[in-house]
Design a protein around this motif. Structure first.
Motif, PDB file in Angstrom:
ATOM      1  N   HIS A  91       9.112  -9.555 -16.349  1.00 59.72           N
ATOM      2  CA  HIS A  91       8.760  -8.362 -16.519  1.00 59.72           C
ATOM      3  C   HIS A  91       9.062  -7.854 -18.004  1.00 59.72           C
ATOM      4  O   HIS A  91      10.030  -8.291 -18.627  1.00 59.72           O
ATOM      5  N   LYS A  92       8.336  -7.139 -18.772  1.00 58.15           N
ATOM      6  CA  LYS A  92       8.341  -6.946 -20.241  1.00 58.15           C
ATOM      7  C   LYS A  92       9.856  -6.322 -20.611  1.00 58.15           C
ATOM      8  O   LYS A  92      10.356  -6.402 -21.694  1.00 58.15           O
ATOM      9  N   ALA A  93      10.420  -5.723 -19.522  1.00 58.72           N
ATOM     10  CA  ALA A  93      11.817  -5.124 -19.934  1.00 58.72           C
ATOM     11  C   ALA A  93      12.973  -6.329 -19.912  1.00 58.72           C
ATOM     12  O   ALA A  93      13.919  -5.841 -20.431  1.00 58.72           O
ATOM     13  N   LYS A 149       1.648 -12.974 -24.365  1.00 68.77           N
ATOM     14  CA  LYS A 149       2.557 -12.521 -23.160  1.00 68.77           C
ATOM     15  C   LYS A 149       3.241 -13.813 -22.417  1.00 68.77           C
ATOM     16  O   LYS A 149       4.458 -13.795 -21.928  1.00 68.77           O
ATOM     17  N   ALA A 150       2.278 -14.640 -22.103  1.00 71.43           N
ATOM     18  CA  ALA A 150       2.690 -16.073 -21.396  1.00 71.43           C
ATOM     19  C   ALA A 150       3.890 -16.518 -22.247  1.00 71.43           C
ATOM     20  O   ALA A 150       4.797 -17.241 -21.893  1.00 71.43           O
ATOM     21  N   PHE A 151       3.429 -16.763 -23.808  1.00 73.89           N
ATOM     22  CA  PHE A 151       4.531 -17.321 -24.478  1.00 73.89           C
ATOM     23  C   PHE A 151       5.723 -16.511 -24.625  1.00 73.89           C
ATOM     24  O   PHE A 151       7.064 -17.041 -24.550  1.00 73.89           O
ATOM     25  N   THR A 152       5.766 -15.363 -24.621  1.00 78.65           N
ATOM     26  CA  THR A 152       7.090 -14.554 -24.850  1.00 78.65           C
ATOM     27  C   THR A 152       7.749 -14.042 -23.658  1.00 78.65           C
ATOM     28  O   THR A 152       8.986 -13.766 -23.622  1.00 78.65           O
ATOM     29  N   GLN A 153       7.029 -13.807 -22.427  1.00 82.16           N
ATOM     30  CA  GLN A 153       7.730 -13.462 -21.230  1.00 82.16           C
ATOM     31  C   GLN A 153       7.718 -14.674 -20.229  1.00 82.16           C
ATOM     32  O   GLN A 153       7.871 -14.365 -19.158  1.00 82.16           O
ATOM     33  N   LEU A 190       6.829 -12.086 -11.819  1.00 85.24           N
ATOM     34  CA  LEU A 190       5.516 -12.136 -11.389  1.00 85.24           C
ATOM     35  C   LEU A 190       5.214 -13.606 -11.135  1.00 85.24           C
ATOM     36  O   LEU A 190       5.127 -14.473 -11.934  1.00 85.24           O
ATOM     37  N   LEU A 191       4.705 -13.831  -9.993  1.00 88.59           N
ATOM     38  CA  LEU A 191       4.456 -14.944  -9.689  1.00 88.59           C
ATOM     39  C   LEU A 191       2.941 -15.689 -10.012  1.00 88.59           C
ATOM     40  O   LEU A 191       2.089 -14.641 -10.358  1.00 88.59           O
TER      41      LEU A 191
END
Ligand SMILES: *Cc1c(COP(=O)(O)O)cnc(C)c1O
Length: 379
Positions: free
Chosen positions: A296-298, A345-349, A276-277
């Protein structure tokens, strides 16, 4: 031979130190005048002129700048400082170091900057300041945030460590609040190795910052009598670091232009449903310290980082979800995934891609191609 020694390896960041920068340093070394002196003073004028601000105070690093600002504003035990949950750890650490309490606020999922709509709800009678971060070189929504601070009588401090040259509504990041802070670590657009700067239009604050930087010496003393008016620090920059920075600062606009050119290419040509940009608004002039995408979360972030490194591309996560780090998690017991979902989410993905002046067209092509090609099964 390890992979990183590979000549073809594209590092995540790489400073562009030119011959004239090196000869400037050598000139200062030969002069024997090494600590803070004329070179620092010249650089301060140069930075003030560039940003259109009254006072610049060069210091030893970007963390020291924030520490000094909080001390100079008298922020300490019993006070609360509102900060984004997603940044480099220094932003939260300095609040702790002065004995105040960091109050974390979640970020916007697309700009990675503090969510202005969540600030009001975190203001308490103990709140003294909002310290925003212009994350990855994109100015936060300063217009609205300044108006919240003015309404509630709060100091607005700008951690512009990675946003030299960024603008919102034609105003430079760092020049909108009571004080702004920059870092010149090699990961930033221009570098003195270690280094930082504070900028402000407040003459009284500037004088206090200058004294605190230098053991508390009263630099304004009219009778030029040495007097110590604060218990200060030694947070000075050396003259040879200032000399290293001076010509880089002259090049800053072309450095940012080159980064914007790369960013435009990434935005136009990266196309992978797993990536995701970032997004930003038209009233912002992005300095692109980091090009940060969301996986992506996957996709497992660590696997993706390893995959890219194996392909010869240095990527990494972009910044921390600060309340999720051990010190803050233990002290303030919170579930970051629930309380700060976008920061978490920004930290982990999140994934930072290389973006700097020296990247060649071939390297940029390789980065885009690798991002576009990867699939979950490859990791
Ligand atoms: C780099 C950075 C800092 C710390 O700067 P140093 O010069 O490394 O101390 C602080 N805040 C943010 C947002 C940064 O990106």
């Amino acid at each position: 031979m390890t992979k990183n020694k590979n000549d073809n390896f594209i590092h995540l960041a790489s400073p562009d130190i030119q011959e004239e920068d090196i000869s400037n340093v050598i000139r200062v070394l030969r002069s024997g005048m090494l600590v803070q002196g004329l070179e620092v003073e010249k650089l301060e004028h140069q930075l003030s002129t560039y940003l259109g601000i009254q006072h610049s105070i060069m210091v030893s690093n970007g963390t020291a700048t924030l520490h000094l600002i909080l001390i100079a504003l008298g922020i300490g035990p019993g006070d609360e400082v509102i900060i984004p949950a997603f940044s480099y750890m220094a932003t939260a650490n300095v609040v702790e170091l002065v004995g105040a309490k960091p109050i974390f606020v979640d970020i916007e999922s697309d700009s990675f900057n503090i969510d202005k709509n969540l600030i009001k709800g975190k203001i308490s009678p103990a709140t003294k300041a909002v310290m925003i971060v212009h994350e990855f070189g994109l100015a936060a929504d300063m217009h609205e945030i300044k108006s919240i601070c003015d309404t509630h009588g709060l100091f607005l401090i700008e951690d512009a460590a990675c946003a030299l040259g960024a603008k919102e509504h034609q105003k430079y990041a760092g020049t909108i609040g009571i004080a702004g802070s920059f870092s010149f670590h090699p990961r930033k657009a221009i570098t003195s190795g270690e280094g930082g700067a504070i900028v402000t239009n407040d003459a009284v604050l500037a004088a206090k910052l200058r004294a605190l930087r230098n053991h508390g010496i009263d630099s304004e003393n009219k009778e030029s009598k040495m007097d110590f008016i604060y218990a200060g620090f030694n947070y000075r920059m050396t003259d040879f670091q200032a000399a290293l920075l001076s010509n880089q600062l002259k090049r800053i606009e072309s450095i940012i232009e080159k980064k914007q050119e790369i960013a435009r290419k990434y935005m136009a040509e990266i196309s992978n449903p797993l990536v995701l940009l970032p997004s930003f608004r038209n009233n912002k002039f992005h300095a692109w310290q980091t090009f940060h995408v969301l996986l992506h979360k996957a996709v497992n972030q660590a696997d993706a980082i390893k995959y890219f490194k194996d392909k010869g591309i240095g990527v990494n996560y972009g910044a921390q979800c600060m309340p999720a780090q051990t010190f803050f998690k233990n002290k303030y017991i919170c579930d970051s995934e629930v309380e700060f979902p976008n920061a978490y989410k920004a930290f982990t993905q999140g994934l930072a891609l290389p973006i700097y002046e020296k990247l060649t067209a071939e390297q940029i092509h390789r980065i885009i191609h690798t991002v576009n090609q990867f699939k979950i099964n490859d990791l």
